[in-house]
Structure formats: C-alpha cells, structure tokens
Design a protein around this motif. Sequence first.
Motif, PDB file in Angstrom:
ATOM      1  N   GLU A 148     -61.258   4.405 -22.747  1.00 59.87           N
ATOM      2  CA  GLU A 148     -61.075   2.687 -22.504  1.00 59.87           C
ATOM      3  C   GLU A 148     -62.332   2.334 -22.796  1.00 59.87           C
ATOM      4  OE1 GLU A 148     -62.135   2.530 -17.583  1.00 59.87           O
ATOM      5  OE2 GLU A 148     -59.940   2.208 -18.387  1.00 59.87           O
ATOM      6  N   GLN A 151     -62.468   1.516 -29.015  1.00 57.33           N
ATOM      7  CA  GLN A 151     -61.495   0.414 -29.700  1.00 57.33           C
ATOM      8  C   GLN A 151     -60.646   1.467 -30.609  1.00 57.33           C
ATOM      9  OE1 GLN A 151     -61.145  -3.244 -28.870  1.00 57.33           O
ATOM     10  NE2 GLN A 151     -61.798  -2.114 -27.148  1.00 57.33           N
ATOM     11  N   ASP A 153     -56.636   1.216 -33.220  1.00 54.39           N
ATOM     12  CA  ASP A 153     -55.686   0.421 -33.702  1.00 54.39           C
ATOM     13  C   ASP A 153     -54.110   1.108 -33.249  1.00 54.39           C
ATOM     14  OD1 ASP A 153     -57.243  -1.292 -35.629  1.00 54.39           O
ATOM     15  OD2 ASP A 153     -57.390   1.017 -36.784  1.00 54.39           O
ATOM     16  N   GLU A 176     -54.037  -2.136 -24.259  1.00 53.24           N
ATOM     17  CA  GLU A 176     -54.717  -3.251 -24.014  1.00 53.24           C
ATOM     18  C   GLU A 176     -56.303  -3.379 -24.063  1.00 53.24           C
ATOM     19  OE1 GLU A 176     -52.735  -5.201 -20.537  1.00 53.24           O
ATOM     20  OE2 GLU A 176     -50.784  -5.056 -21.579  1.00 53.24           O
ATOM     21  N   LYS A 177     -56.690  -2.418 -23.067  1.00 52.10           N
ATOM     22  CA  LYS A 177     -58.384  -2.534 -22.906  1.00 52.10           C
ATOM     23  C   LYS A 177     -58.873  -1.983 -24.234  1.00 52.10           C
ATOM     24  CE  LYS A 177     -58.682  -1.466 -17.988  1.00 52.10           C
ATOM     25  NZ  LYS A 177     -59.035  -0.547 -16.890  1.00 52.10           N
ATOM     26  N   MET A 178     -58.152  -1.153 -25.121  1.00 52.53           N
ATOM     27  CA  MET A 178     -58.837  -0.634 -26.322  1.00 52.53           C
ATOM     28  C   MET A 178     -58.175  -1.355 -27.604  1.00 52.53           C
ATOM     29  SD  MET A 178     -57.878   3.525 -26.171  1.00 52.53           S
ATOM     30  CE  MET A 178     -58.921   3.848 -27.248  1.00 52.53           C
ATOM     31  N   GLY A 179     -57.593  -2.569 -27.363  1.00 49.28           N
ATOM     32  CA  GLY A 179     -57.283  -3.268 -28.418  1.00 49.28           C
ATOM     33  C   GLY A 179     -56.203  -2.872 -29.276  1.00 49.28           C
ATOM     34  N   LYS A 181     -52.557  -1.966 -31.103  1.00 47.29           N
ATOM     35  CA  LYS A 181     -51.517  -2.797 -31.459  1.00 47.29           C
ATOM     36  C   LYS A 181     -50.264  -2.012 -31.487  1.00 47.29           C
ATOM     37  CE  LYS A 181     -53.907  -6.525 -32.673  1.00 47.29           C
ATOM     38  NZ  LYS A 181     -55.378  -6.068 -31.982  1.00 47.29           N
TER      39      LYS A 181
END
Length: 227
Positions: A148, A151, A153, A176-179, A181
């Motif tokens: 966490e 970051q 994808d 979500e914490k890692m961004g 998608k």
Amino acid sequence: MLLFAGDPHGSFDHLLPLLQQQNEEIALIILGDLQLTDCDILNKLAQYCELWFIHGNHDSKTVGAFQALWGSEWKHRNLHGRVVEIQGVRIAGLGGVFRGQIWMPPNKPLFFDPIHFCQYCPQDKIWQGGLPLRHRTSIFLSDFEQLEQQQADILICHEAPKPHPSGFKVINQLAEKMGVKKIFHGHHHENFDYTALNHSALEIFNIGFRSLATINGKYLLQNIDDR
C-alpha cells in the motif's frame, strides 16, 4: 501484449499453442496455482514470452511445488509484494490466500508477519527455519502494508476482491490506496462475470481455470474445470 493466465494446476498444454501463434512480444502473467513438480515447463514457456507469476495456495501443498518456484532462479519472477513495470504497465502482485489461523478478513489478523507467527508456532511445525510449508502461501497483514506504500496500474492476486461472493473487501481497499484501475485474479475457476455487480470505477476480471485473457479482459481461451 500482456496476457493473464488463470490457475494452470500443473498443466500448461493449453498455453503453448497460443503463445507460439503470436507475432508480437508477449508478457504472460500466471495468477497462481502453478502446481509444478519442476521448472521444465517454465523454461519452455519462457522461449515464447516474458514470464511472470504470483503463487497460489496449491504452490505450497508439496515440497516439490514449493521448490520449483522458490528454490530456483524463477523466484525472481514472482510479483508478490512488489510493483514491476511490464511493457509500460505497473503491475503489483499479491500471491497466496487468507487463512483463519493467520488472518481471515474482515476479522483482525492474529499475526502481523511470518516472524510473529513463528514466535508462537510449535517448534515441530517450523519448516526449514521458518513458516510451516502450508503457510508459505498464506497472506499476512505485512504483505498489505508493503504494497500500500506503492502505486500501480494493475493489481494481480490469487484471492478475489468484492463483489465476488467469496471475495474480500480489503483487496478492493488495497487497490484504491495504490491507485489501481484493474484487478486480475485467479483461485475461483468459474470465470466470474463482474459486469452487473461491480459499481465502482475499478475493473475486475476473474481469469478462470486454465483460461487466458488480454489486458482488456477479452478471453483468448476459456476452460471449464471438469475434473
């Protein structure tokens, strides 16, 4: 081309013809439960693609399955606990499964990391100076905390997130914490369709038993576990 393979469970014959037919560079990511006895098939697959994986629960069921992944140079291709850029895409890996003896969300974890577990583990259960063989594929809270801070994808995992009926919300929260998608996961063999149930911006794909899909979730191969 990025391809995601569902649980092979010891058989890789379905992958080789598809890899051999492609005319572009392929990165193949296996979503756990390779269930190997040796590394021969990994060496063969690597002739046709850039090969990566995470481990599943079956990858510590036998010493042979464990040693094939962790006792060879292939251990460096395990994405668990880290983020690697593959073909320009940042991919994070979370291998293994939740087990009640360690952590079964939404309950609080009983042990934070492998060292903590081993401090309370009977000595006759210790294997090769560390975790019992079975728990080499168990998820700890420390695995989450390691990821966490980074970051990515795409998050690949063996366990499923919600809204899978057997999924875990903590995986969604980690994404979500890692961004992240997109999430690609294995473990559940039915190619679960999230289209009608997933109401978040996060795209989720369950790549089922011996199945193969592209980064857009398009199946190149769908198999049914009729064992």
